[in-house]
Design an enzyme around this catalytic site. Structure first.
Site, mmCIF file in Angstrom:
data_model
loop_
_atom_site.group_PDB
_atom_site.id
_atom_site.type_symbol
_atom_site.label_atom_id
_atom_site.label_comp_id
_atom_site.label_asym_id
_atom_site.label_seq_id
_atom_site.Cartn_x
_atom_site.Cartn_y
_atom_site.Cartn_z
ATOM 1 N N ASN A 1 -11.657 -8.229 -12.031
ATOM 2 C CA ASN A 1 -10.797 -7.320 -11.275
ATOM 3 C C ASN A 1 -9.663 -6.837 -12.185
ATOM 4 O O ASN A 1 -8.918 -7.657 -12.741
ATOM 5 C CB ASN A 1 -10.230 -8.087 -10.066
ATOM 6 C CG ASN A 1 -9.327 -7.238 -9.209
ATOM 7 O OD1 ASN A 1 -8.478 -6.515 -9.728
ATOM 8 N ND2 ASN A 1 -9.473 -7.320 -7.912
ATOM 9 N N HIS B 1 -4.545 -5.415 -12.080
ATOM 10 C CA HIS B 1 -3.239 -5.686 -12.685
ATOM 11 C C HIS B 1 -3.050 -5.029 -14.055
ATOM 12 O O HIS B 1 -1.937 -5.019 -14.574
ATOM 13 C CB HIS B 1 -2.958 -7.179 -12.683
ATOM 14 C CG HIS B 1 -2.819 -7.678 -11.270
ATOM 15 N ND1 HIS B 1 -1.914 -7.118 -10.396
ATOM 16 C CD2 HIS B 1 -3.511 -8.593 -10.569
ATOM 17 C CE1 HIS B 1 -2.043 -7.702 -9.217
ATOM 18 N NE2 HIS B 1 -3.011 -8.598 -9.290
ATOM 19 N N ARG C 1 -5.860 0.246 -2.760
ATOM 20 C CA ARG C 1 -5.066 -0.105 -1.576
ATOM 21 C C ARG C 1 -4.520 1.148 -0.922
ATOM 22 O O ARG C 1 -4.326 2.177 -1.586
ATOM 23 C CB ARG C 1 -3.914 -1.031 -1.963
ATOM 24 C CG ARG C 1 -4.366 -2.385 -2.471
ATOM 25 C CD ARG C 1 -3.182 -3.298 -2.646
ATOM 26 N NE ARG C 1 -2.707 -3.791 -1.381
ATOM 27 C CZ ARG C 1 -2.976 -5.009 -0.891
ATOM 28 N NH1 ARG C 1 -3.680 -5.860 -1.577
ATOM 29 N NH2 ARG C 1 -2.511 -5.358 0.284
ATOM 30 N N ARG D 1 -0.747 0.925 -4.861
ATOM 31 C CA ARG D 1 0.253 0.269 -5.706
ATOM 32 C C ARG D 1 -0.258 -0.014 -7.120
ATOM 33 O O ARG D 1 0.522 -0.162 -8.030
ATOM 34 C CB ARG D 1 0.764 -1.017 -5.051
ATOM 35 C CG ARG D 1 -0.266 -2.101 -4.978
ATOM 36 C CD ARG D 1 0.318 -3.373 -4.432
ATOM 37 N NE ARG D 1 0.561 -3.284 -2.986
ATOM 38 C CZ ARG D 1 0.641 -4.339 -2.202
ATOM 39 N NH1 ARG D 1 0.517 -5.544 -2.717
ATOM 40 N NH2 ARG D 1 0.837 -4.210 -0.911
ATOM 41 N N GLU E 1 -13.194 -2.680 -3.889
ATOM 42 C CA GLU E 1 -12.633 -3.422 -2.750
ATOM 43 C C GLU E 1 -11.814 -2.439 -1.932
ATOM 44 O O GLU E 1 -11.003 -1.687 -2.496
ATOM 45 C CB GLU E 1 -11.675 -4.510 -3.242
ATOM 46 C CG GLU E 1 -12.325 -5.759 -3.705
ATOM 47 C CD GLU E 1 -11.281 -6.744 -4.232
ATOM 48 O OE1 GLU E 1 -10.085 -6.597 -3.943
ATOM 49 O OE2 GLU E 1 -11.684 -7.640 -4.962
HETATM 50 N N1 PXP Z 1 -11.857 -10.962 -4.347
HETATM 51 C C1 PXP Z 1 -11.141 -10.241 -3.459
HETATM 52 C C2 PXP Z 1 -11.845 -9.725 -2.257
HETATM 53 C C3 PXP Z 1 -9.782 -9.946 -3.674
HETATM 54 O O1 PXP Z 1 -9.092 -9.216 -2.777
HETATM 55 C C4 PXP Z 1 -9.183 -10.397 -4.870
HETATM 56 C C5 PXP Z 1 -7.738 -10.036 -5.147
HETATM 57 O O2 PXP Z 1 -7.646 -8.661 -5.344
HETATM 58 C C6 PXP Z 1 -9.958 -11.133 -5.764
HETATM 59 C C7 PXP Z 1 -11.289 -11.421 -5.474
HETATM 60 C C8 PXP Z 1 -9.410 -11.635 -7.066
HETATM 61 O O3 PXP Z 1 -8.378 -12.551 -6.839
HETATM 62 P P1 PXP Z 1 -7.491 -12.992 -8.068
HETATM 63 O O4 PXP Z 1 -6.767 -11.780 -8.548
HETATM 64 O O5 PXP Z 1 -6.580 -14.015 -7.476
HETATM 65 O O6 PXP Z 1 -8.416 -13.552 -9.104
#
Ligand code: PXP
Length: 243
Positions: free
Chosen positions: A11, A14, A49, A53, A74
């Site tokens: 993901n 960030h 989102r 953001r 997502e």
């Molecule tokens: N899976 C989902 C559905 C999420 O919403 C997130 C956070 O965006 C993650 C996985 C990944 O979580 P993390 O950033 O804590 O590894």
């Protein structure tokens, strides 16, 4: 059951958080995607989102167009997001609950309460060839309802387990819930994924759950890159200064 290879989706929300801190183009999302392709991860996850953001609509379209890796979007179950998803046509879509004031996704979907809306969304996305997963807590009722409404997969929220592990609390209880939920998902014919709060240490127990075939990890991987990359970056900088 023979243990299949666990897929890893990274993901990159960030990376966008850092970029947006200066409202510019650096660090670049597509460059990150290209780098991840080289590392042989299996997919890239981004969360668009409602308040934009971190990831912006443009990022999503650019990632799809360049198609370095399968894209997992997502998103919340809203009409706006459905429309965007149908335009982008990502490889996969993970439907998550979303509260504007939260720092990150705080809990799983209430599939039982929202079954009518979710059933419609799931079937619309699947009819376009998108693999759909529902982000749920490790709760058997939610997994059963997810299967009933026709999703391809569930992603089990590992946040409570990760918090308990971190706090040295009774994480075994949380782990057991994940194991039971994963076994049930598998038995019902659903693909089972997991994610949230995972890191080098707490992920080991999760990798031992054979039914889980995909992990989506963001915050830790992007953060850990600071510790694995800071020294090299400062060295490069000092080298430039010494010339
Ligand atoms: N899976 C989902 C559905 C999420 O919403 C997130 C956070 O965006 C993650 C996985 C990944 O979580 P993390 O950033 O804590 O590894």
């Amino acid at each position: 059951m023979a243990k299949a290879k666990m897929r890893l989706g990274v993901n990159i929300d960030h990376v966008a958080t850092l970029r947006n801190a200066r409202n510019g183009k650096y660090p670049d999302i597509l460059k990150t995607a290209r780098l991840l392709k080289k590392t042989n991860v299996d997919s890239i996850t981004v969360h668009l989102r409602e308040d934009r953001r971190h990831i912006k609509d443009e990022d999503l379209f650019n990632l799809k167009e360049n198609n370095y890796l399968p894209l997992n979007l997502e998103m919340a179950a809203t009409e706006e997001m459905q429309e965007i998803c149908l335009k982008v046509l990502p490889f996969a879509c993970c439907i998550v609950p979303e509260k504007r004031e939260e720092l990150t996704t705080e809990g799983g979907l209430d599939v039982i309460k929202n079954s009518k809306k979710l059933r419609k969304l799931v079937s619309t996305l699947i009819s376009k060839g998108i693999r759909v997963s529902l982000f749920v807590d490790p709760c058997q009722h939610q997994i059963r309802e997810s299967q009933k409404i026709g999703t391809n997969a569930v992603e089990i929220h590992t946040g409570q387990y990760a918090d308990a592990f971190e706090a040295d609390k009774n994480f075994k209880h949380e782990l057991k819930k994940i194991k039971i939920a994963a076994e049930l998902a598998f038995k019902l014919g659903l693909e089972c994924h997991a994610g949230h709060g995972l890191n080098f240490k707490n992920v080991l127990n999760i990798t031992r759950i054979e039914e889980i075939t995909e992990l989506n990890i963001g915050h830790f991987i992007i953060s850990q890159s600071i510790f694995d990359g800071l020294e090299m970056t400062v060295k490069k900088f000092k080298n430039i200064l010494s010339k």
